[in-house]
Design a protein around this motif. Structure first.
Motif, PDB file in Angstrom:
ATOM      1  N   PHE A  62       0.828  -1.210   0.000  1.00  7.60           N
ATOM      2  CA  PHE A  62       0.000   0.000   0.000  1.00  7.60           C
ATOM      3  C   PHE A  62       0.863   1.259   0.000  1.00  7.60           C
ATOM      4  CE2 PHE A  62      -2.637  -3.218   2.287  1.00  7.60           C
ATOM      5  CZ  PHE A  62      -3.542  -3.423   1.251  1.00  7.60           C
ATOM      6  N   PHE A  63       1.991   1.189   0.657  1.00  6.70           N
ATOM      7  CA  PHE A  63       2.972   2.267   0.609  1.00  6.70           C
ATOM      8  C   PHE A  63       3.385   2.523  -0.839  1.00  6.70           C
ATOM      9  CE2 PHE A  63       7.459   3.599   2.053  1.00  6.70           C
ATOM     10  CZ  PHE A  63       7.062   4.911   2.263  1.00  6.70           C
ATOM     11  N   ALA A  64       3.637   1.432  -1.565  1.00  2.00           N
ATOM     12  CA  ALA A  64       4.038   1.550  -2.970  1.00  2.00           C
ATOM     13  C   ALA A  64       2.893   2.045  -3.842  1.00  2.00           C
ATOM     14  CB  ALA A  64       4.527   0.189  -3.482  1.00  2.00           C
ATOM     15  N   VAL A  65       1.682   1.564  -3.594  1.00  2.00           N
ATOM     16  CA  VAL A  65       0.530   1.999  -4.393  1.00  2.00           C
ATOM     17  C   VAL A  65       0.333   3.502  -4.275  1.00  2.00           C
ATOM     18  CG1 VAL A  65      -1.991   1.895  -4.537  1.00  2.00           C
ATOM     19  CG2 VAL A  65      -0.671  -0.215  -4.370  1.00  2.00           C
ATOM     20  N   GLY A  66       0.416   4.030  -3.061  1.00  2.00           N
ATOM     21  CA  GLY A  66       0.258   5.464  -2.877  1.00  2.00           C
ATOM     22  C   GLY A  66       1.363   6.258  -3.540  1.00  2.00           C
ATOM     23  N   ALA A  67       2.604   5.810  -3.379  1.00  2.00           N
ATOM     24  CA  ALA A  67       3.740   6.535  -3.950  1.00  2.00           C
ATOM     25  C   ALA A  67       3.700   6.512  -5.475  1.00  2.00           C
ATOM     26  CB  ALA A  67       5.048   5.927  -3.436  1.00  2.00           C
ATOM     27  N   VAL A  90      -8.682   6.914  -3.606  1.00  2.86           N
ATOM     28  CA  VAL A  90      -9.531   5.985  -4.358  1.00  2.86           C
ATOM     29  C   VAL A  90      -8.761   4.711  -4.697  1.00  2.86           C
ATOM     30  CG1 VAL A  90     -10.788   5.639  -6.518  1.00  2.86           C
ATOM     31  CG2 VAL A  90     -10.998   7.811  -5.295  1.00  2.86           C
ATOM     32  N   VAL A  91      -7.544   4.865  -5.183  1.00  3.85           N
ATOM     33  CA  VAL A  91      -6.759   3.705  -5.614  1.00  3.85           C
ATOM     34  C   VAL A  91      -6.399   2.821  -4.423  1.00  3.85           C
ATOM     35  CG1 VAL A  91      -4.585   2.964  -6.649  1.00  3.85           C
ATOM     36  CG2 VAL A  91      -5.871   4.846  -7.670  1.00  3.85           C
ATOM     37  N   THR A  92      -6.016   3.413  -3.298  1.00  7.72           N
ATOM     38  CA  THR A  92      -5.652   2.594  -2.144  1.00  7.72           C
ATOM     39  C   THR A  92      -6.862   1.874  -1.553  1.00  7.72           C
ATOM     40  OG1 THR A  92      -5.779   4.606  -0.780  1.00  7.72           O
ATOM     41  CG2 THR A  92      -3.598   3.883  -1.494  1.00  7.72           C
ATOM     42  N   VAL A  93      -8.017   2.537  -1.555  1.00  2.78           N
ATOM     43  CA  VAL A  93      -9.231   1.851  -1.093  1.00  2.78           C
ATOM     44  C   VAL A  93      -9.541   0.666  -1.999  1.00  2.78           C
ATOM     45  CG1 VAL A  93     -11.735   2.063  -0.863  1.00  2.78           C
ATOM     46  CG2 VAL A  93     -10.254   3.820   0.099  1.00  2.78           C
ATOM     47  N   LEU A  94      -9.448   0.868  -3.314  1.00  2.54           N
ATOM     48  CA  LEU A  94      -9.687  -0.228  -4.246  1.00  2.54           C
ATOM     49  C   LEU A  94      -8.663  -1.343  -4.057  1.00  2.54           C
ATOM     50  CD1 LEU A  94     -10.579   1.717  -7.535  1.00  2.54           C
ATOM     51  CD2 LEU A  94     -12.134   0.471  -6.021  1.00  2.54           C
ATOM     52  N   ALA A  95      -7.396  -0.958  -3.837  1.00  3.75           N
ATOM     53  CA  ALA A  95      -6.365  -1.969  -3.609  1.00  3.75           C
ATOM     54  C   ALA A  95      -6.648  -2.755  -2.336  1.00  3.75           C
ATOM     55  CB  ALA A  95      -4.993  -1.302  -3.527  1.00  3.75           C
ATOM     56  N   GLY A  96      -7.097  -2.061  -1.283  1.00  3.25           N
ATOM     57  CA  GLY A  96      -7.440  -2.758  -0.056  1.00  3.25           C
ATOM     58  C   GLY A  96      -8.597  -3.720  -0.236  1.00  3.25           C
ATOM     59  N   LEU A  97      -9.595  -3.313  -1.020  1.00  4.27           N
ATOM     60  CA  LEU A  97     -10.738  -4.194  -1.279  1.00  4.27           C
ATOM     61  C   LEU A  97     -10.335  -5.395  -2.131  1.00  4.27           C
ATOM     62  CD1 LEU A  97     -13.486  -1.509  -2.013  1.00  4.27           C
ATOM     63  CD2 LEU A  97     -13.273  -2.923   0.035  1.00  4.27           C
ATOM     64  N   VAL A  98      -9.513  -5.143  -3.159  1.00  8.37           N
ATOM     65  CA  VAL A  98      -9.110  -6.230  -4.054  1.00  8.37           C
ATOM     66  C   VAL A  98      -8.216  -7.236  -3.331  1.00  8.37           C
ATOM     67  CG1 VAL A  98      -7.764  -6.787  -6.109  1.00  8.37           C
ATOM     68  CG2 VAL A  98      -9.372  -4.879  -6.160  1.00  8.37           C
ATOM     69  N   ILE A  99      -7.258  -6.726  -2.575  1.00  4.41           N
ATOM     70  CA  ILE A  99      -6.338  -7.625  -1.868  1.00  4.41           C
ATOM     71  C   ILE A  99      -7.017  -8.251  -0.655  1.00  4.41           C
ATOM     72  CG2 ILE A  99      -4.167  -7.760  -0.601  1.00  4.41           C
ATOM     73  CD1 ILE A  99      -3.090  -5.544  -2.376  1.00  4.41           C
ATOM     74  N   GLY A 100      -7.799  -7.451   0.070  1.00  4.34           N
ATOM     75  CA  GLY A 100      -8.433  -7.971   1.270  1.00  4.34           C
ATOM     76  C   GLY A 100      -9.590  -8.908   1.005  1.00  4.34           C
ATOM     77  N   ALA A 205     -12.901  -3.329   6.963  1.00  3.56           N
ATOM     78  CA  ALA A 205     -12.788  -1.918   7.319  1.00  3.56           C
ATOM     79  C   ALA A 205     -11.401  -1.609   7.876  1.00  3.56           C
ATOM     80  CB  ALA A 205     -13.866  -1.543   8.332  1.00  3.56           C
ATOM     81  N   ALA A 206     -10.886  -2.509   8.706  1.00  2.00           N
ATOM     82  CA  ALA A 206      -9.535  -2.308   9.252  1.00  2.00           C
ATOM     83  C   ALA A 206      -8.488  -2.364   8.150  1.00  2.00           C
ATOM     84  CB  ALA A 206      -9.246  -3.377  10.309  1.00  2.00           C
ATOM     85  N   TYR A 207      -8.635  -3.293   7.249  1.00  2.00           N
ATOM     86  CA  TYR A 207      -7.653  -3.467   6.170  1.00  2.00           C
ATOM     87  C   TYR A 207      -7.646  -2.260   5.236  1.00  2.00           C
ATOM     88  CZ  TYR A 207      -4.648  -6.428   3.311  1.00  2.00           C
ATOM     89  OH  TYR A 207      -3.566  -6.953   2.630  1.00  2.00           O
ATOM     90  N   VAL A 208      -8.827  -1.767   4.900  1.00  2.00           N
ATOM     91  CA  VAL A 208      -8.921  -0.600   4.012  1.00  2.00           C
ATOM     92  C   VAL A 208      -8.398   0.646   4.709  1.00  2.00           C
ATOM     93  CG1 VAL A 208     -10.529   0.925   2.825  1.00  2.00           C
ATOM     94  CG2 VAL A 208     -10.796  -1.553   2.621  1.00  2.00           C
ATOM     95  N   ALA A 209      -8.706   0.797   5.992  1.00  2.00           N
ATOM     96  CA  ALA A 209      -8.190   1.952   6.735  1.00  2.00           C
ATOM     97  C   ALA A 209      -6.667   1.914   6.768  1.00  2.00           C
ATOM     98  CB  ALA A 209      -8.755   1.965   8.154  1.00  2.00           C
ATOM     99  N   GLY A 210      -6.097   0.755   7.018  1.00  2.00           N
ATOM    100  CA  GLY A 210      -4.644   0.637   6.998  1.00  2.00           C
ATOM    101  C   GLY A 210      -4.067   0.944   5.631  1.00  2.00           C
ATOM    102  N   ALA A 211      -4.776   0.536   4.572  1.00  2.00           N
ATOM    103  CA  ALA A 211      -4.323   0.823   3.215  1.00  2.00           C
ATOM    104  C   ALA A 211      -4.288   2.324   2.945  1.00  2.00           C
ATOM    105  CB  ALA A 211      -5.236   0.124   2.202  1.00  2.00           C
ATOM    106  N   VAL A 212      -5.300   3.040   3.421  1.00  2.00           N
ATOM    107  CA  VAL A 212      -5.349   4.494   3.221  1.00  2.00           C
ATOM    108  C   VAL A 212      -4.188   5.170   3.930  1.00  2.00           C
ATOM    109  CG1 VAL A 212      -6.666   6.576   3.765  1.00  2.00           C
ATOM    110  CG2 VAL A 212      -7.828   4.571   2.811  1.00  2.00           C
TER     111      VAL A 212
END
Length: 324
Positions: A62-67, A90-100, A205-212
């Motif tokens: 997620f660090f990489a996705v944001g950067a 938006v992208v990190t939330v989607l990444a959290g949903l897809v991975i989580g 919710a925890a996973y997506v929050a951490g992704a953000v």
């Protein structure tokens, strides 16, 4: 114990704000900026690991996705990094949903292995795509506000303020109804589900929050270096962030902040030892964990004054059964 209500929390923020007036070298200022970014990463992972008990070994993804999201948009469209933040969210939330989505149905070691695999997949994808610059990465990333406020002092203040806001929000989440559900799942997921907690949604919710949190830290990282590459998002970075969470005290926001500062600054304090500094760094971490196995600043239940999550288990469970 909530950081924004604790005198030491305000004192730490005050020290961070006045530090540039006493720091003589750009190197020291850059080091403190890195520490503040690391604090934000650790607080984000604490939501996943400390609050909800989900062992994530690929948090650097997620660090990489944001950067990379901010770096690509800023260099391709000529935007300041601050303008890319909505897209990063938006992208990190989607990444959290897809991975989580598929991984959060797993538990324990299986969850850890899968998250580790996803972290490596993100790094390998970034290494092989043209849009990410391949192994060389992306260079010439503008500042947070373009040419304005682009100096190291301005960046430092932006990072410190952003990290402070992230810490306060994470602490408030931890004491909210959702935060109590996370802690209930961490202690006994089966009992939480039997009590009516929708465990899958709460864990998501925890996973997506951490992704953000991780994605926003990636934006600050890109602003600090003006260049990113896959080498900056390896498993070692995920392990160091997890180490900060464990060392500080899982589930304890002030403890995680302290652990992140120690993990980020201690190797630099040992730089005089040259090649042996990481050996000494590892020995010191082992000693600290032997002395304080519960963490440097362990979680304490605000209502019951207990010092460990295990001791607070029964009161937390009774409260959750009455609220969810």
């Amino acid at each position: 114990m909530i950081l924004e209500r604790h005198g030491l929390g305000w004192a730490g923020l005050a020290i961070g704000l006045i530090a540039p007036f006493f720091i003589a070298t750009p190197y020291a200022l850059n080091l403190m900026t890195t520490a503040a970014i690391f604090v934000m990463l650790a607080v984000g992972l604490n939501i996943v690991v400390g609050y909800c008990g989900l062992l994530d070994l690929g948090y650097a993804a997620f660090f990489a996705v944001g950067a990379y999201t901010s770096g690509i948009l800023s260099t391709e469209l000529g935007l300041p990094l601050i303008a890319t933040v909505p897209a990063v969210l938006v992208v990190t939330v989607l990444a959290g949903l897809v991975i989580g989505g598929p991984t959060l149905r797993l538990r324990s070691d299986y969850l850890a292995i899968v998250t580790l695999g996803f972290g490596e997949i993100i790094r390998i994808v970034a290494t092989n795509l043209d849009i990410t610059g391949g192994p060389s990465g992306i260079f010439g990333i503008p500042g947070l506000f373009g040419d304005a406020l682009s100096g190291p002092v301005a960046l430092y203040y932006m990072v410190v303020v952003t990290a402070a806001i992230a810490v306060v929000l994470a602490a408030r989440l931890g004491r909210s109804r959702l935060g109590r559900a996370w802690r209930f799942i961490r202690e006994d997921e089966d009992a939480a589900e039997a009590s009516g907690v929708r465990t899958y949604r709460v864990k998501m919710a925890a996973y997506v929050a951490g992704a953000v949190w991780g994605g926003l830290a990636g934006v600050l990282f890109a602003a600090q270096l003006s260049a990113i590459s896959p080498a900056g998002f390896t498993f070692l970075h995920s392990a160091l962030v997890l180490m900060a969470v464990v060392l500080g005290g899982m589930g304890s926001t002030p403890g995680v902040v302290l652990g992140a500062v120690v993990i980020s600054l201690l190797p630099e304090a040992l730089r005089g030892l040259a090649d042996g500094r990481y050996f000494v760094f590892g020995i010191l971490l082992i000693v600290m964990m032997l002395i304080r196995p519960q963490g440097l600043w362990p979680y304490r239940s605000r209502e019951h004054g207990t010092s460990t999550p295990q001791e607070a288990r029964e009161p937390e469970r009774a409260r959750m059964e009455g609220t969810l």
